[in-house]
Design an enzyme around this catalytic site. Structure first.
Site, PDB file in Angstrom:
ATOM      1  N   CYS A   2       3.208  -5.759  19.569  1.00 37.69           N
ATOM      2  CA  CYS A   2       3.412  -5.465  21.179  1.00 37.69           C
ATOM      3  C   CYS A   2       4.610  -4.623  21.503  1.00 37.69           C
ATOM      4  CB  CYS A   2       4.007  -6.703  21.900  1.00 37.69           C
ATOM      5  SG  CYS A   2       2.956  -8.234  21.534  1.00 37.69           S
ATOM      6  N   ARG A  27       1.445  -0.038  19.317  1.00 42.74           N
ATOM      7  CA  ARG A  27       2.093  -1.435  18.672  1.00 42.74           C
ATOM      8  C   ARG A  27       1.013  -2.649  19.263  1.00 42.74           C
ATOM      9  NH1 ARG A  27       7.356  -0.906  17.613  1.00 42.74           N
ATOM     10  NH2 ARG A  27       7.705  -3.072  17.642  1.00 42.74           N
ATOM     11  N   TRP A  72      -0.523  -7.128  21.729  1.00 40.28           N
ATOM     12  CA  TRP A  72      -1.272  -7.449  20.269  1.00 40.28           C
ATOM     13  C   TRP A  72      -1.215  -8.962  20.368  1.00 40.28           C
ATOM     14  CZ3 TRP A  72      -1.102  -9.651  15.388  1.00 40.28           C
ATOM     15  CH2 TRP A  72      -2.191  -9.380  14.564  1.00 40.28           C
ATOM     16  N   ASN A  98       8.348  -9.163  22.809  1.00 42.99           N
ATOM     17  CA  ASN A  98       7.679  -8.816  21.367  1.00 42.99           C
ATOM     18  C   ASN A  98       8.258  -9.873  20.509  1.00 42.99           C
ATOM     19  OD1 ASN A  98       6.665  -7.560  19.249  1.00 42.99           O
ATOM     20  ND2 ASN A  98       8.451  -6.115  19.195  1.00 42.99           N
ATOM     21  N   GLY A  99       7.527 -10.432  19.821  1.00 41.65           N
ATOM     22  CA  GLY A  99       7.768 -11.268  18.640  1.00 41.65           C
ATOM     23  C   GLY A  99       7.042 -12.829  18.688  1.00 41.65           C
ATOM     24  N   GLU A 482      -6.928   3.848  -0.788  1.00 45.28           N
ATOM     25  CA  GLU A 482      -6.591   4.354   0.428  1.00 45.28           C
ATOM     26  C   GLU A 482      -7.914   4.818   1.359  1.00 45.28           C
ATOM     27  OE1 GLU A 482      -4.242   4.624   2.770  1.00 45.28           O
ATOM     28  OE2 GLU A 482      -4.872   6.601   3.750  1.00 45.28           O
ATOM     29  N   LYS A 486      -9.032   3.109   4.674  1.00 48.45           N
ATOM     30  CA  LYS A 486      -9.099   3.931   5.895  1.00 48.45           C
ATOM     31  C   LYS A 486     -10.722   3.881   6.435  1.00 48.45           C
ATOM     32  CE  LYS A 486      -6.175   4.671   6.353  1.00 48.45           C
ATOM     33  NZ  LYS A 486      -4.496   4.710   6.243  1.00 48.45           N
ATOM     34  N   GLU A 489     -11.005   0.181   8.264  1.00 44.42           N
ATOM     35  CA  GLU A 489     -10.403   0.011   9.164  1.00 44.42           C
ATOM     36  C   GLU A 489     -10.667   0.601  10.413  1.00 44.42           C
ATOM     37  OE1 GLU A 489      -6.003   2.382   8.243  1.00 44.42           O
ATOM     38  OE2 GLU A 489      -5.864   0.686   9.544  1.00 44.42           O
ATOM     39  N   HIS A 505     -16.482  -5.093 -15.274  1.00 36.82           N
ATOM     40  CA  HIS A 505     -16.031  -6.325 -15.373  1.00 36.82           C
ATOM     41  C   HIS A 505     -16.495  -7.304 -14.449  1.00 36.82           C
ATOM     42  CE1 HIS A 505     -13.547  -5.426 -19.050  1.00 36.82           C
ATOM     43  NE2 HIS A 505     -12.996  -4.491 -18.469  1.00 36.82           N
ATOM     44  N   LYS A 601      -0.622  -0.467  15.270  1.00 37.34           N
ATOM     45  CA  LYS A 601       0.126   0.426  14.354  1.00 37.34           C
ATOM     46  C   LYS A 601       1.387  -0.056  13.688  1.00 37.34           C
ATOM     47  CE  LYS A 601       1.038   4.669  12.893  1.00 37.34           C
ATOM     48  NZ  LYS A 601       0.201   4.948  11.741  1.00 37.34           N
TER      49      LYS A 601
HETATM   50  O1  M6R Z   1       4.547   1.351   9.532  1.00 37.41           O
HETATM   51  P1  M6R Z   1       4.299   1.007   7.954  1.00 37.41           P
HETATM   52  O2  M6R Z   1       4.087   2.167   7.155  1.00 37.41           O
HETATM   53  O3  M6R Z   1       5.185   0.192   7.324  1.00 37.41           O
HETATM   54  O4  M6R Z   1       2.884   0.246   8.048  1.00 37.41           O
HETATM   55  C1  M6R Z   1       2.261  -0.349   7.051  1.00 37.41           C
HETATM   56  C2  M6R Z   1       1.009  -0.776   7.478  1.00 37.41           C
HETATM   57  O5  M6R Z   1       0.869  -1.645   8.376  1.00 37.41           O
HETATM   58  C3  M6R Z   1      -0.009   0.543   7.487  1.00 37.41           C
HETATM   59  O6  M6R Z   1       0.082   1.611   6.441  1.00 37.41           O
HETATM   60  C4  M6R Z   1      -1.506   0.071   7.841  1.00 37.41           C
HETATM   61  O7  M6R Z   1      -2.062  -0.361   6.462  1.00 37.41           O
HETATM   62  C5  M6R Z   1      -2.290   1.351   8.284  1.00 37.41           C
HETATM   63  N1  M6R Z   1      -3.005   0.700   9.329  1.00 37.41           N
HETATM   64  C6  M6R Z   1      -3.096   1.938   7.381  1.00 37.41           C
HETATM   65  O8  M6R Z   1      -3.773   2.941   7.779  1.00 37.41           O
END
Ligand code: M6R
Length: 606
Positions: A2, A27, A72, A98-99, A482, A486, A489, A505, A601
């Site tokens: 949030c 956020r 969120w 937020n929290g 990665e 990517k 997500e 394995h 984010k």
């Molecule tokens: O802000 P941060 O780098 O600490 O965030 C970590 C993860 O939440 C962030 O990398 C997340 O996995 C992304 N959505 C990946 O694309």
């Protein structure tokens, strides 16, 4: 997660808050709301994004104070009722939060028994009713907030507005970020500095257990634990607002992929010695006297930042005489780890706000470890918590999917490795060789980005597949992880990564002609081994996409060509193609690339 914004001053509060909320949408973006006060009080909430909230304001509104929220969801579904601001029974007290309030159920029970009527299923709403309850018992507004803050448990960044004292916003924080921006006879409060930069570059970062009482004449910061006044330092942060625009790109994500070369250049700037025989890292210089007995380095982060940690582990192991570990922060903080002054914990985070990383770091620090941060967002909570650190200077990353931040984190790790290795056994010529090659990487990435049409074609060819593997060994393993993260997500297709040698394995059981496999095999020390694993896939009719600078004679289904480099630098060249692939795949599916479903984010809840 949030985002929250509050404004009071001479400008149009509605416009400022809406703009600020847009900047905080990274956020959370499932619902949002605002309350503003001018000629009258106006409260509006909606499911959807800030652009949907804007639609609800057809006529011009004059307001000089207000608070807003972009959500969120944690407690309670995505509904208008659960959207913030929340309010008390009389609709006098409005809050944005937020929290997570962990003891909200017991507090709510007490309030309901006293006759309070709740509108939402959220944990946050209890805050408004608690304040109301104290006011009903005869306390003034500030004392009621004070008492409430001492009753609630959990994490919070809070803005509180009282219709009966419409000249004032009270703010407070515990474990969730909150910044106060100080303009000329105007103030802005927000979850991070981006909205603050709408009116000023002078700001104060609130710390845990602090509250700010802000009115149009000034502000006061106090501890809500002992009620004592606190003198806080104002910092100046010049955030180039224009770098948060899309600048002609369809999405932030593709813009940020195209910024990968410049992100490396920015991370390197001023940190390579003139003769290139070493690096200069101010943060490390500051704490170097503490590192004399260093024995162990633990790298920690979450998601993509964790993959940078894994890369860092393999890199550091190669050149440094210490025990190196890479740990997922959300796991690390709950494990029994022996920290001491011979351990350096490096936290990697784009936002500098990820709660799992922050809490793991605090735990390590409290138990005696030396802490260091590799952070992108200036002034963020982690940046202010570590003993020392370095900014990556990748610029604001707005898309939820992290791209240029990873590239800059890897660059920072190489600089750190060289700094420490030169204090150990690394020869000047070796450092020079790595640094000269590193300086060539941005142009090599520009060449890769120039071939995006090939990646678009590849995405078109693979668009109907529902499962993908990504394989790599050693330095290419974090790259594979990665690539898989990517793709899943932002495209919502199943994708998994494995160390290429692990396939036999178990995971190879899934391979058939419907299971495309990305193999990341640059021409490094493990090239032949990875190519053997690739052949094992082909033998089972798996479709293979090979990313390399060296191609075997046997026919491969798809090839992505990269320029050659040093073994440790290849990830900087293989990652951009995977970022492009994930982007164009999701783009063909016409998905919400910058704001994928269920994600935010900055992850500030556990
Ligand atoms: O802000 P941060 O780098 O600490 O965030 C970590 C993860 O939440 C962030 O990398 C997340 O996995 C992304 N959505 C990946 O694309």
């Amino acid at each position: 997660m949030c985002g929250i914004v509050g404004y009071l001053g001479k400008r149009n509060a509605l416009e400022i808050i809406l703009k600020g909320l847009e900047k905080l949408e990274y956020r959370g973006y499932d619902s949002c709301g605002i309350v503003v006060y001018g000629e009258k009080l106006i409260l509006k909430k909606t499911v959807g994004m800030v652009k949907d909230l804007k639609e609800l304001f057809k006529e011009k509104i004059k307001a000089d104070i207000g608070i807003g929220h972009t959500r969120w969801a944690t407690h309670g579904g995505v509904t208008e009722f659960n959207a913030h601001p929340h309010f008390d029974c009389q609709k006098n007290i409005f809050i944005v939060h937020n929290g997570i309030i962990e003891n909200y159920q017991e507090l709510k029970k007490i309030l309901v028994n006293k006759g309070h009527l709740f509108n939402s299923e959220t944990d946050s709403e209890v805050i408004a009713h608690l304040i109301e309850d104290f006011i009903n018992q005869g306390d003034n507004f500030e004392a009621s907030v004070h008492k409430t803050l001492n009753l609630i448990q959990g994490t919070f960044a809070l803005l509180i507005f009282n219709k009966n004292e419409p000249n004032k916003i009270i703010a407070a924080r515990f474990s969730s970020p909150l910044v106060l921006g100080i303009g000329k006879n105007e103030f802005i409060l927000a979850s991070d500095p981006l909205p603050i930069s709408l009116i000023t570059d002078r700001m104060i970062f609130l710390d845990d257990s602090e509250m700010a009482i802000v009115n149009k004449e000034g502000y006061e910061i106090k501890s809500y634990v002992n009620n004592l006044k606190i003198d806080k330092k104002t910092v100046g942060l010049d955030l180039k607002v224009k770098t948060t625009e899309k600048e002609g790109f369809k999405h932030y994500m593709i813009k940020e992929i195209f910024e990968e070369p410049i992100a490396i250049e920015n991370t390197l700037r001023g940190r390579i010695l003139k003769d290139k025989t070493g690096t200069k890292i101010r943060g490390l210089e500051e704490i170097y006297h503490k590192l004399k007995n260093l024995k162990r380095i633990i790298l920690t982060g979450c998601g993509t930042a964790y993959y940078a940690c894994l890369y860092g582990k393999y890199l550091f192991e190669e050149f440094l005489p210490y025990i190196i570990e890479a740990e997922i922060a959300s796991e690390l903080r709950y494990r029994k780890i022996n920290y001491d002054q011979e351990t350096l914990v490096i936290a990697i985070s784009q936002s500098g706000e990820t709660i799992d990383t922050l809490e793991a770091l605090k735990e390590a620090k409290n138990k005696g470890a030396i802490t260091f941060g590799i952070i992108n967002v200036p002034g963020s909570t982690i940046a202010r918590t570590v003993d020392a650190g370095m900014y990556t200077y990748a610029g604001p990353e707005m898309a939820v999917a992290s791209t240029k931040a990873l590239i800059s984190q890897i660059t920072a790790l190489i600089l750190i490795m060289i700094y420490l290795a030169r204090k150990n056994l690394m020869k000047p010529e070796e450092a020079k060789n790595i640094l000269e090659e590193l300086e060539k990487i941005p142009d090599k990435i520009r060449y890769i980005l120039g071939q995006e049409s090939l990646i678009i074609d590849l995405a078109k060819n693979l668009i109907n597949y529902k499962n993908f593997y990504f394989l790599g060994r050693k330095f290419s393993l974090p790259v594979a992880l990665e690539g898989a993260l990517k793709l899943k997500e932002i495209s919502y297709v199943h994708s998994e990564a494995y160390p290429a040698g692990e396939m036999k394995h178990g995971p190879i059981a899934l391979i058939d002609e419907n299971f495309p496999v990305f193999v990341i095999a640059p021409n490094d020390s493990l090239y032949q081994k990875t190519i053997s694993n690739l052949e094992e896939i082909r033998a089972r009719k798996g479709k293979v996409i090979l990313i390399s600078d060296k191609f075997p004679e046997n026919k491969i289904d798809y090839l992505i060509s990269i320029p050659s480099s040093l073994e440790i630098l290849y990830p900087l060249l293989t990652i951009p193609s995977l970022h492009l692939f994930a982007y164009y795949f999701a783009n063909l599916l016409d998905l919400s690339i910058d704001r994928p479903r269920n994600l935010a984010k900055s992850v500030t809840v556990e």
